[in-house]
Enzyme design. Structure first.
Site, PDB file in Angstrom:
ATOM      1  N   HIS A 195       0.817  -1.210   0.000  1.00 37.62           N
ATOM      2  CA  HIS A 195       0.000   0.000   0.000  1.00 37.62           C
ATOM      3  C   HIS A 195       0.851   1.260   0.000  1.00 37.62           C
ATOM      4  O   HIS A 195       0.348   2.347  -0.279  1.00 37.62           O
ATOM      5  CB  HIS A 195      -0.966  -0.019   1.189  1.00 37.62           C
ATOM      6  CG  HIS A 195      -2.028  -1.059   1.043  1.00 37.62           C
ATOM      7  ND1 HIS A 195      -2.921  -1.354   2.041  1.00 37.62           N
ATOM      8  CD2 HIS A 195      -2.339  -1.903   0.031  1.00 37.62           C
ATOM      9  CE1 HIS A 195      -3.753  -2.311   1.641  1.00 37.62           C
ATOM     10  NE2 HIS A 195      -3.404  -2.659   0.424  1.00 37.62           N
ATOM     11  N   SER A 199      -1.012  -0.939  -5.907  1.00 40.39           N
ATOM     12  CA  SER A 199      -0.958  -2.136  -6.748  1.00 40.39           C
ATOM     13  C   SER A 199      -0.474  -1.797  -8.148  1.00 40.39           C
ATOM     14  O   SER A 199      -0.691  -0.687  -8.647  1.00 40.39           O
ATOM     15  CB  SER A 199      -2.336  -2.779  -6.846  1.00 40.39           C
ATOM     16  OG  SER A 199      -2.698  -3.350  -5.617  1.00 40.39           O
ATOM     17  N   LYS A 221     -15.681  -7.611  -5.942  1.00 40.65           N
ATOM     18  CA  LYS A 221     -14.943  -8.499  -6.848  1.00 40.65           C
ATOM     19  C   LYS A 221     -14.240  -9.596  -6.046  1.00 40.65           C
ATOM     20  O   LYS A 221     -14.225 -10.759  -6.446  1.00 40.65           O
ATOM     21  CB  LYS A 221     -13.931  -7.678  -7.642  1.00 40.65           C
ATOM     22  CG  LYS A 221     -13.354  -8.436  -8.815  1.00 40.65           C
ATOM     23  CD  LYS A 221     -12.488  -7.548  -9.684  1.00 40.65           C
ATOM     24  CE  LYS A 221     -11.990  -8.358 -10.879  1.00 40.65           C
ATOM     25  NZ  LYS A 221     -11.039  -7.634 -11.693  1.00 40.65           N
ATOM     26  N   ASP A 222     -13.667  -9.206  -4.907  1.00 41.49           N
ATOM     27  CA  ASP A 222     -12.999 -10.203  -4.065  1.00 41.49           C
ATOM     28  C   ASP A 222     -14.006 -11.180  -3.465  1.00 41.49           C
ATOM     29  O   ASP A 222     -13.706 -12.358  -3.282  1.00 41.49           O
ATOM     30  CB  ASP A 222     -12.209  -9.515  -2.951  1.00 41.49           C
ATOM     31  CG  ASP A 222     -10.898  -8.924  -3.448  1.00 41.49           C
ATOM     32  OD1 ASP A 222     -10.251  -8.166  -2.700  1.00 41.49           O
ATOM     33  OD2 ASP A 222     -10.517  -9.222  -4.600  1.00 41.49           O
ATOM     34  N   GLU A 265       2.776 -34.409  -0.060  1.00 38.45           N
ATOM     35  CA  GLU A 265       1.530 -33.999  -0.712  1.00 38.45           C
ATOM     36  C   GLU A 265       1.860 -33.330  -2.052  1.00 38.45           C
ATOM     37  O   GLU A 265       2.993 -32.905  -2.290  1.00 38.45           O
ATOM     38  CB  GLU A 265       0.770 -33.022   0.192  1.00 38.45           C
ATOM     39  CG  GLU A 265       0.161 -33.689   1.421  1.00 38.45           C
ATOM     40  CD  GLU A 265      -1.036 -34.563   1.062  1.00 38.45           C
ATOM     41  OE1 GLU A 265      -0.828 -35.764   0.864  1.00 38.45           O
ATOM     42  OE2 GLU A 265      -2.157 -34.041   0.987  1.00 38.45           O
TER      43      GLU A 265
END
Lengths: 370, 276
Positions: A195, A199, A221-222, A265
């Site tokens: 921040h 971005s 959107k998230d 895994e």
């Protein structure tokens, strides 16, 4: 509360965000959702878990029938880990493709988060004390014996004894409980550095002239991204919870019986393939470490005129070849150590490392040619 | 790539297709010659396999009967208490009666002595042998594994177990078996210490179902699926409810997102050069 609310407001409400960031930018918040899911489900599981070699396996199995909905928390935690790594790898791939590594602090903290999450996943897998838990712990902790001079002492110190046993299990439980909170703190630092600059965006150019507030645009959107991410996770939890697991881990850990195929895994298989590709023990361990730590080199690779690979066709070819190599390394990591898989792993490992060393110079060549 | 000639584009496409085809060929060859030498069990249409299929509880009940009368002689179910039977395939009274058939060591009593008492719902199914050494001694050196999680603990799950139970045959020419071993192509290595455990009419079902070998195998494996996944029915029921909520919620979120973004998405940037 006012200074705290001010920080929250500036982070998720009024944060100026580029208008053109794509779905690939959703994975940051999705990873936050994954971390929250893992901490929440892990806390609930820890209420009924006993870290003792005689009891762990029994307690985990018994909880399915005896503790209301503990099957849900275990399936959510186990599959949540897989989805955490899906999110991590896609998040890193986005960063590599769009040149997000130029944010050095954000990138470096991100690599540390990746290492801690990998450590946490490894430690957590040992806790049910199945065959793969025990033997996976034995294999990976034994790697430290490759360290010159101090190697065997380090391994004994890690084990808390002369083999993987109760002391190992109890300290692994403690560390597995602690690390996610460290990750949460580092995630906050990761966001703090991000921040500071704001971005990036898919075009790779400055987005200062066209930004919107985070709320409602990116909150919604998230949220949609979370629904599309959590949906398949819950589908796995409810309809096929053990699809990604190993049947060997439903057999209680036995130091006297070695499984035919010891493998981690799926999310560690690419690194496992690189480890086994090098015929020398120390070389394999170094290659394993470098396979992840090479990400730290990316901010220092030669810079290009335009950020990211969007406008570099051969860079794109190399990038998507790396994706293919990564998938093939994951496949090779599950194969036994026999021909032709050994040679295949070696070739793929070479290609994997070549990407990081060649992508910078190759894209610079295009800059010069244009 | 936009400025490439047709020839270059054709070459790149051919290279890409060749690489993909080569990879596909490699995968096909790899699949056809597996590194292990075990016969892989074909898939079977188990009644509980679908996303909204529950267990056949009548089959679980019959399977328990098969376990009790055939398998329990050698294999334990040490993670299963009798109370788990209640409302799954037995009533509470039936489960209590079942538990009371066994004698359990308990104590100490008021004078400090250990004693035997009839089983209760809270007791676990009895172990056939006191320890693994006794189990190995009684079984030609091989310890019969606990069956509680067997369906989850083997690759192939129910399919593997079914074909293992039904797949015994004479060893092929050249295969030597040890003393007391039997040939089973589904067992890793082929030589298994367990004799064929099931054959038609080995037991008589309570409910009158014909006890054919395949029926016995199907029922006991359905029972073992339940012991490994006691939460199975509840899990799928919960899953249906969750999807009924999640799918409309996702659609609603997607609609609201598109609604809020429509202003930005339908925006237009126009460059008006300054007129001097």
């Amino acid at each position: 509360f006012s200074p705290l609310m001010s920080v929250v407001r500036h982070s998720v409400v009024t944060l100026p965000t580029p208008v053109n960031i794509s779905t690939w930018w959703n994975f940051g918040s999705l990873l936050g959702v994954c971390l929250a899911i893992q901490i929440f489900s892990g806390l609930v599981l820890s209420l009924h878990f006993t870290a003792h070699t005689d009891l762990s396996f029994y307690v985990v199995i018994q909880s399915f029938g005896d503790v209301y909905y503990n099957w849900w928390f275990r399936a959510l935690h186990a599959n949540g880990a897989s989805f955490f790594f899906i999110g991590l790898y896609l998040h890193i791939a986005r960063g590599m493709y769009y040149g997000s590594y130029v944010f050095k602090e954000v990138w470096s903290v991100g690599v540390v988060i990746l290492l801690l999450v990998m450590a946490s996943a490894f430690l957590g897998y040992v806790l049910p004390w199945g065959q793969m838990s025990f033997w996976g712990a034995t294999v990976i902790t034994s790697l430290f014996s490759a360290l010159p001079v101090i190697g065997s002492d380090v391994v004994i110190w890690l084990w808390g004894g002369f083999s993987v046993d109760n002391a190992t299990l109890t300290r692994f439980f403690g560390l597995h409980f602690l690390l996610p909170f460290t990750v949460a703190g580092l995630a906050g630092l990761h966001l703090f550095f991000l921040h500071d600059q704001g971005s990036s965006n898919p075009l790779g150019v400055s987005s200062d002239f066209n930004k919107v507030v985070f709320h409602h645009y990116y909150v919604l959107k998230d949220l949609v991204g979370a629904c599309f991410f959590v949906g398949p996770l819950l589908a796995l939890v409810y309809f096929n919870p053990w699809l990604l697991g190993d049947p060997e881990n439903f057999i209680e850990g036995n130091p006297l019986v070695t499984p035919h195929h010891i493998q981690p895994e799926w999310y560690f298989l690419f690194a496992y393939a690189i480890l086994r590709a090098v015929p020398n023990k120390l070389g394999g361990v170094v290659a394993l470490g470098v396979a992840v730590l090479i990400l730290l080199y990316m901010p220092f690779s030669p810079r290009t005129s335009i950020k990211g690979l969007s406008f570099y066709p051969w860079g794109k070819v190399m990038f998507f070849s790396l994706i293919g190599v990564f998938i093939l390394l994951t496949w090779a990591g599950a194969k036994p150590v026999e021909e032709p898989y050994v040679v295949v792993s070696q070739v793929l490992s070479f290609l994997y490392f070549s990407y990081f060393l060649l992508i910078g110079p190759l894209t610079r060549i295009q800059d010069k040619l244009l | 790539m936009a400025g490439w000639t047709v020839g270059k584009k054709v070459l790149a496409t051919a290279l890409g297709m060749g690489a993909t085809g080569g990879a596909g060929l490699y995968v096909a060859l790899d699949e056809s010659v597996k590194a292990d030498l075990t016969l892989h069990p074909p898939k079977l249409p188990w009644s509980h396999k679908g996303p909204i299929d529950s267990f056949d509880h009548a089959s679980i009940r019959r399977g328990y009967q098969v376990y009790k009368q055939v398998c329990a002689a050698c294999h334990s179910l040490k993670y299963i208490p009798y109370r788990h039977f209640v409302d799954v395939f037995m009533t509470e009274d039936e489960a209590k009666e079942e538990a009371a058939e066994i004698m359990v060591r308990d104590g100490p009593n008021d004078i400090g002595e250990m004693f035997d008492r009839p089983g209760k719902l809270t007791d676990y199914l009895p172990m056939p042998f006191p320890n693994s050494a006794a189990a190995a001694y009684a079984n030609n050196g091989a310890v019969p594994p606990d069956l509680s999680l067997m369906v989850l603990a083997r690759h192939g799950g129910e399919d593997y177990l079914y074909h293992l139970l039904n797949g015994y045959c004479d060893p092929p020419e050249g295969v030597e078996l040890g003393e007391g071993q039997h040939f089973n192509p589904y067992f890793p290595g082929g030589a298994i210490g367990m004799a064929p455990p099931l054959y038609t009419d080995i037991i008589e079902y309570e409910d009158g179902t014909p006890a054919t070998q395949s029926q016995l195998a199907k029922d006991v494996i359905t029972f073992l699926s339940w012991t490994a996944m006691p939460e199975h029915d509840e899990r799928k029921k919960f899953g249906m409810k969750a999807m009924l909520v999640l799918i409309p919620f996702t659609a609603l979120c997607y609609y609201k997102k598109r609604q809020y973004w429509s202003l930005l998405k339908s925006g237009k940037y126009v460059y008006n050069p300054k007129k001097y």
